[in-house]
Design a protein around this motif. Structure first.
Motif, PDB file in Angstrom:
ATOM      1  N   THR A 177       0.854  -1.194   0.000  1.00 16.43           N
ATOM      2  CA  THR A 177       0.000   0.000   0.000  1.00 16.43           C
ATOM      3  C   THR A 177       0.892   1.247   0.000  1.00 16.43           C
ATOM      4  O   THR A 177       1.746   1.400   0.875  1.00 16.43           O
ATOM      5  CB  THR A 177      -0.914   0.034   1.241  1.00 16.43           C
ATOM      6  N   GLN A 230       0.946   5.427  -0.099  1.00 14.22           N
ATOM      7  CA  GLN A 230       0.148   6.643   0.111  1.00 14.22           C
ATOM      8  C   GLN A 230       0.914   7.847  -0.439  1.00 14.22           C
ATOM      9  O   GLN A 230       2.135   7.912  -0.318  1.00 14.22           O
ATOM     10  CB  GLN A 230      -0.120   6.838   1.601  1.00 14.22           C
ATOM     11  N   SER A 253      -4.738  13.512  -0.441  1.00 15.34           N
ATOM     12  CA  SER A 253      -3.977  12.263  -0.368  1.00 15.34           C
ATOM     13  C   SER A 253      -4.571  11.268  -1.347  1.00 15.34           C
ATOM     14  O   SER A 253      -5.776  11.293  -1.647  1.00 15.34           O
ATOM     15  CB  SER A 253      -4.035  11.679   1.051  1.00 15.34           C
ATOM     16  N   THR A 304      -4.178   6.930  -2.532  1.00 16.90           N
ATOM     17  CA  THR A 304      -3.666   5.632  -2.117  1.00 16.90           C
ATOM     18  C   THR A 304      -3.600   4.695  -3.316  1.00 16.90           C
ATOM     19  O   THR A 304      -4.552   4.614  -4.106  1.00 16.90           O
ATOM     20  CB  THR A 304      -4.573   5.008  -1.031  1.00 16.90           C
ATOM     21  N   ARG A 312      -3.069   0.766  -3.923  1.00 17.42           N
ATOM     22  CA  ARG A 312      -2.949  -0.566  -3.324  1.00 17.42           C
ATOM     23  C   ARG A 312      -2.627  -1.574  -4.415  1.00 17.42           C
ATOM     24  O   ARG A 312      -3.242  -1.555  -5.494  1.00 17.42           O
ATOM     25  CB  ARG A 312      -4.252  -0.981  -2.633  1.00 17.42           C
ATOM     26  N   ALA A 366      -4.499   6.075   3.268  1.00 20.45           N
ATOM     27  CA  ALA A 366      -4.620   4.680   3.707  1.00 20.45           C
ATOM     28  C   ALA A 366      -4.545   4.641   5.229  1.00 20.45           C
ATOM     29  O   ALA A 366      -4.066   5.585   5.851  1.00 20.45           O
ATOM     30  CB  ALA A 366      -3.495   3.861   3.091  1.00 20.45           C
ATOM     31  N   GLN A 367      -5.005   3.535   5.804  1.00 24.12           N
ATOM     32  CA  GLN A 367      -4.945   3.431   7.270  1.00 24.12           C
ATOM     33  C   GLN A 367      -3.506   3.317   7.755  1.00 24.12           C
ATOM     34  O   GLN A 367      -3.091   3.991   8.682  1.00 24.12           O
ATOM     35  CB  GLN A 367      -5.738   2.217   7.727  1.00 24.12           C
ATOM     36  N   SER A 368      -2.768   2.448   7.114  1.00 26.43           N
ATOM     37  CA  SER A 368      -1.380   2.254   7.541  1.00 26.43           C
ATOM     38  C   SER A 368      -0.554   1.815   6.338  1.00 26.43           C
ATOM     39  O   SER A 368      -0.328   0.621   6.130  1.00 26.43           O
ATOM     40  CB  SER A 368      -1.335   1.212   8.658  1.00 26.43           C
ATOM     41  N   THR A 406       5.032   5.918   2.151  1.00 28.00           N
ATOM     42  CA  THR A 406       4.327   7.188   1.929  1.00 28.00           C
ATOM     43  C   THR A 406       5.244   8.165   1.196  1.00 28.00           C
ATOM     44  O   THR A 406       6.395   8.350   1.586  1.00 28.00           O
ATOM     45  CB  THR A 406       3.895   7.817   3.267  1.00 28.00           C
ATOM     46  N   THR A 461      -0.572  -2.919   9.174  1.00 28.52           N
ATOM     47  CA  THR A 461      -0.569  -2.422   7.805  1.00 28.52           C
ATOM     48  C   THR A 461      -1.833  -2.840   7.091  1.00 28.52           C
ATOM     49  O   THR A 461      -2.491  -3.806   7.483  1.00 28.52           O
ATOM     50  CB  THR A 461       0.637  -2.968   7.032  1.00 28.52           C
ATOM     51  N   ASP A 462      -2.181  -2.131   6.051  1.00 35.16           N
ATOM     52  CA  ASP A 462      -3.359  -2.479   5.257  1.00 35.16           C
ATOM     53  C   ASP A 462      -3.213  -3.862   4.643  1.00 35.16           C
ATOM     54  O   ASP A 462      -4.138  -4.632   4.589  1.00 35.16           O
ATOM     55  CB  ASP A 462      -3.554  -1.465   4.144  1.00 35.16           C
TER      56      ASP A 462
END
Lengths: 104, 206
Positions: free
Chosen positions: A28, A30, A37, A39, A41, A54-56, A60, B2-3
């Protein structure tokens, strides 16, 4: 000058066209630009782009929207941008390198 | 958390941010040294000195001088491909696409004049791998121009695309020969080149 959504759509298309290079890849990314932002994936070799953070993320990229657009459209060398701190990268640098290779 | 987990059959090199920076410094220094000393005159010791790094640091990232030259060549080719792609992407009219693509090409050539001269005069003879990279770039650009050539009515779009690039390359070289003052701006070069290609020599503005 294209818009950011055009550039990210193109990134997705470009990555999708290289299935042999992303087979088995899960990551992922970012992109933190000016006030927005995005993302990216890659799920078992299938890329998808969406607006928002993204969450995490694993990696980045941080840049102003102008600098990012210049990088994406070939006006600014990403290596130079990184050295001039116009582009910052956090997280897994190996994945950052891999993305750069996919977008060559 | 993590995603998604990170896994790949093709293991990506694990570099820290600092190492990424070092690699970038080496690439930037290498371009300066190659442009100044030429490929054959450039030494790894000059590159590391210019980058302010140790000789040992160089070999963490590149096997030899040829390897860093190839890395630079690929990096520069990516810039050119991206420029032409985005400059022409939204243009429907094939004649306007030719002009926009050429303008991007000449702007790139002007901006990286010393690198392009080096690549043409010395670089292509360095190694077969350099020539292959160069040809791959030309093939990619020709493929990109193929729909444009079809739109212009060409029955041999591939040959037409290579002919266009040949004209552009020669004009760029002519321009770069005048190192201190180019005879024409990138915009003017693009207009002349597009005019020659689309209309023939008789229609070229004086």
């Amino acid at each position: 000058m294209p818009e950011a959504k055009d550039v990210f759509s193109e990134i997705e298309t470009r990555i999708r066209s290289k299935p042999d290079k992303i087979a088995g890849l899960n990551a992922t990314y970012q992109f933190d630009l000016t006030g927005e932002s995005w993302t990216l994936r890659i799920n078992d070799g299938a890329p998808s782009v969406s607006a928002g953070a993204a969450q995490s993320p694993n990696t980045t990229f941080i840049a102003s929207t102008d600098d990012w657009m210049n990088i994406a459209t070939g006006k600014l060398n990403p290596v130079t941008a990184f050295m001039q701190q116009k582009l910052k990268v956090k997280g897994d640098m190996g994945l950052a390198m891999k993305l750069q290779g996919l977008l060559q | 958390m993590t995603d998604m987990s990170v896994s790949s059959r093709q293991e990506a090199p694990t570099l820290t941010e600092r190492q990424w920076l070092r690699r970038g410094e080496l690439l930037a220094a290498a371009r300066q040294v190659f442009e100044r000393d030429g490929y054959h005159g450039a030494a790894v010791s000059s590159i590391v000195q210019s980058a302010g790094l140790s000789q040992g640091a160089f070999y963490l990232y590149f096997t030899d001088k040829k390897a860093i030259f190839l890395a630079l060549q690929e990096e520069m080719a990516a810039l050119l491909r991206r420029r032409i792609y985005w400059a022409t992407k939204e243009i429907a009219d094939p004649r306007a696409r030719v002009l926009a693509g050429l303008r991007s090409y000449f702007e790139y050539y002007e901006e990286y004049r010393d690198w392009n001269r080096l690549l043409l005069i010395e670089g292509l003879g360095v190694d077969r791998a350099v020539e292959i990279n160069h040809q791959e770039l030309n093939e990619t650009l020709a493929e990109g121009f193929r729909p444009t050539m079809l739109g212009l009515g060409s029955s041999t779009p591939r040959a037409a695309a290579f002919a266009l690039m040949g004209m552009a390359a020669q004009l760029a070289y002519w321009s770069s020969w005048h190192k201190d003052a180019s005879p024409m701006s990138p915009k003017s070069l693009a207009q002349v080149c597009a005019g020659l290609f689309l209309n023939g020599a008789a229609a070229t503005p004086a």
